[in-house]
Design an enzyme around this catalytic site. Structure first.
Site, PDB file in Angstrom:
ATOM      1  N   MET A 168       0.727  -1.350   0.057  1.00 15.22           N
ATOM      2  CA  MET A 168       0.115   0.187  -0.132  1.00 15.22           C
ATOM      3  C   MET A 168       0.886   1.203   0.019  1.00 15.22           C
ATOM      4  O   MET A 168       0.461   2.370  -0.688  1.00 15.22           O
ATOM      5  CB  MET A 168      -0.836  -0.153   1.203  1.00 15.22           C
ATOM      6  CG  MET A 168      -2.032  -1.056   0.980  1.00 15.22           C
ATOM      7  SD  MET A 168      -3.231  -0.822   2.524  1.00 15.22           S
ATOM      8  CE  MET A 168      -2.522  -2.412   3.327  1.00 15.22           C
ATOM      9  N   ASP A 170      14.138   3.905   9.864  1.00 16.62           N
ATOM     10  CA  ASP A 170      13.526   2.636  10.604  1.00 16.62           C
ATOM     11  C   ASP A 170      12.432   3.425  11.671  1.00 16.62           C
ATOM     12  O   ASP A 170      13.112   4.195  12.647  1.00 16.62           O
ATOM     13  CB  ASP A 170      14.503   1.978  11.443  1.00 16.62           C
ATOM     14  CG  ASP A 170      13.607   0.905  12.265  1.00 16.62           C
ATOM     15  OD1 ASP A 170      12.448   0.918  12.236  1.00 16.62           O
ATOM     16  OD2 ASP A 170      14.440  -0.203  12.475  1.00 16.62           O
ATOM     17  N   VAL A 171      11.359   3.437  11.267  1.00 12.84           N
ATOM     18  CA  VAL A 171      10.161   4.260  12.156  1.00 12.84           C
ATOM     19  C   VAL A 171      10.111   3.720  13.457  1.00 12.84           C
ATOM     20  O   VAL A 171       9.488   4.392  14.123  1.00 12.84           O
ATOM     21  CB  VAL A 171       9.064   4.346  11.225  1.00 12.84           C
ATOM     22  CG1 VAL A 171       8.869   5.059   9.728  1.00 12.84           C
ATOM     23  CG2 VAL A 171       8.096   3.086  11.166  1.00 12.84           C
ATOM     24  N   SER A 184      -6.500  -0.568  10.174  1.00 13.24           N
ATOM     25  CA  SER A 184      -7.042  -1.627   9.509  1.00 13.24           C
ATOM     26  C   SER A 184      -8.544  -1.991  10.121  1.00 13.24           C
ATOM     27  O   SER A 184      -8.800  -1.568  11.030  1.00 13.24           O
ATOM     28  CB  SER A 184      -6.176  -2.812   9.981  1.00 13.24           C
ATOM     29  OG  SER A 184      -6.577  -4.096   9.478  1.00 13.24           O
ATOM     30  N   SER A 223      -8.720  -4.429  11.397  1.00 14.43           N
ATOM     31  CA  SER A 223      -8.217  -5.081  12.718  1.00 14.43           C
ATOM     32  C   SER A 223      -7.965  -4.050  13.815  1.00 14.43           C
ATOM     33  O   SER A 223      -7.797  -4.618  14.792  1.00 14.43           O
ATOM     34  CB  SER A 223      -6.834  -5.910  12.300  1.00 14.43           C
ATOM     35  OG  SER A 223      -7.236  -6.952  11.341  1.00 14.43           O
ATOM     36  N   TYR A 234      -1.377  -7.895  16.430  1.00 10.48           N
ATOM     37  CA  TYR A 234      -1.790  -6.794  15.482  1.00 10.48           C
ATOM     38  C   TYR A 234      -2.975  -5.945  15.872  1.00 10.48           C
ATOM     39  O   TYR A 234      -3.310  -4.817  15.513  1.00 10.48           O
ATOM     40  CB  TYR A 234      -1.943  -7.707  14.108  1.00 10.48           C
ATOM     41  CG  TYR A 234      -2.095  -6.661  12.837  1.00 10.48           C
ATOM     42  CD1 TYR A 234      -1.179  -6.181  12.278  1.00 10.48           C
ATOM     43  CD2 TYR A 234      -3.407  -6.727  12.187  1.00 10.48           C
ATOM     44  CE1 TYR A 234      -1.158  -5.442  11.299  1.00 10.48           C
ATOM     45  CE2 TYR A 234      -3.503  -6.104  10.901  1.00 10.48           C
ATOM     46  CZ  TYR A 234      -2.550  -5.337  10.634  1.00 10.48           C
ATOM     47  OH  TYR A 234      -2.648  -4.617   9.228  1.00 10.48           O
ATOM     48  N   LYS A 251      -2.967  -1.954  15.797  1.00 10.84           N
ATOM     49  CA  LYS A 251      -3.949  -0.953  14.889  1.00 10.84           C
ATOM     50  C   LYS A 251      -5.253  -0.530  15.736  1.00 10.84           C
ATOM     51  O   LYS A 251      -5.602   0.747  15.265  1.00 10.84           O
ATOM     52  CB  LYS A 251      -4.532  -1.911  13.724  1.00 10.84           C
ATOM     53  CG  LYS A 251      -3.447  -2.445  13.004  1.00 10.84           C
ATOM     54  CD  LYS A 251      -2.776  -1.291  12.133  1.00 10.84           C
ATOM     55  CE  LYS A 251      -1.818  -1.650  10.903  1.00 10.84           C
ATOM     56  NZ  LYS A 251      -1.164  -0.639  10.520  1.00 10.84           N
ATOM     57  N   THR A 309      -1.448  -7.509  -0.528  1.00 15.29           N
ATOM     58  CA  THR A 309      -0.042  -7.083  -0.561  1.00 15.29           C
ATOM     59  C   THR A 309       0.879  -8.328  -0.453  1.00 15.29           C
ATOM     60  O   THR A 309       0.297  -9.511  -0.152  1.00 15.29           O
ATOM     61  CB  THR A 309       0.272  -6.117   0.388  1.00 15.29           C
ATOM     62  OG1 THR A 309       0.042  -6.807   1.853  1.00 15.29           O
ATOM     63  CG2 THR A 309      -0.751  -4.888   0.410  1.00 15.29           C
TER      64      THR A 309
END
Length: 254
Positions: free
Chosen positions: A18, A61-62, A139, A141, A152, A156, A187
């Site tokens: 995305m 690297d976030v 998401s 989610s 996850y 999210k 993806t």
């Protein structure tokens, strides 16, 4: 359309999925796209696919606050402004809380949630100055639970509620903050699903439109939320899910 001509758009997770589709979408509308990710080769490959030569690659690297603070300073200094931030970096881990590892927990939380926080924190001064906006990739989610994906879901869910809170805190500063909430999107993260026809059929049964999304379909909605067309939209977690969230969860009976 050229809604983003000469606007500086920062996209994290731009090396694939995305994020890559979003970078291409903004470039097609005239934006100066800053592609952010951890792997130079992936970002360069995406850059070659852009319809514009107005791009800049930044390796970061976030999940590391110092990386993001330095990135925000470098980008703001180079371009003098930031108009849109798309927080697209993300990973997933599966397994029950008793099965998935502590390393998985830290990885998912630090990239998916802390990464959004760091980017928001360090880019916010530039966004206030430009009256810009943020679009987070959350998401479905983050709006409801999944079996075997509690890490996850936690990350999210945090992104979705963080989106609401930041929109409230900075609305009067002229900064809009929204999120897209995709369901199944084809993806690299969904490769196992795409190759599993019985599981794919189960998704098709639950999604009213009968299929998963392509990354470009998510990118189109991100571009809308970032545009002047959505100028009175903020604090929204918008499902981009083929109608999945329209259901109350009961099976089709007729």
């Amino acid at each position: 359309m050229s809604r983003f001509t000469d606007k500086v758009v920062v996209v994290t997770g731009a090396g694939s999925g995305m994020g890559a589709a979003t970078a291409r979408r903004f470039a097609s509308e005239g934006a100066i796209v800053v592609l952010v990710g951890r792997t130079k080769e992936k970002l360069e490959k995406v850059a070659q696919s852009l319809s514009s030569t107005q791009y800049y690659i930044h390796i970061a690297d976030v999940s590391k606050a110092q990386d993001v603070e330095r990135m925000a300073a470098v980008i703001t200094d180079k371009f003098g402004r930031v108009d849109v931030l798309v927080n697209g970096a993300g990973v997933v881990a599966q397994g029950k809380v008793t099965e998935a590892s502590l390393e998985d927990w830290h990885k998912v939380i630090e990239i998916d949630l802390s990464g959004v926080f760091y980017c928001t924190r360090f880019f916010m001064p530039a966004l206030i100055k430009s009256k810009g906006n943020i679009v987070n990739i959350s998401s479905v989610s983050g709006m409801g639970g999944d079996w075997g994906m509690s890490f996850y879901n936690a990350a999210k869910g945090g992104v979705s509620n963080f989106t609401r809170s930041i929109a409230m805190d900075h609305g009067k500063d002229g900064v809009r903050v929204n999120a897209v909430c995709p369901s199944l999107t084809f993806t690299k993260m969904a490769e196992d699903i795409k190759d599993n026809q019985p599981l794919l059929d189960k998704f098709a049964e639950r999604i009213p439109m009968g299929r998963g999304a392509e990354p470009e379909e998510i990118a189109d909605v991100i571009a809308f939320l970032a545009s002047h067309d959505a100028r009175f939209v903020t604090g929204v977690n918008l499902p981009v899910d083929g109608g999945l969230m329209a259901s109350n969860g009961q099976p089709q009976q007729a």
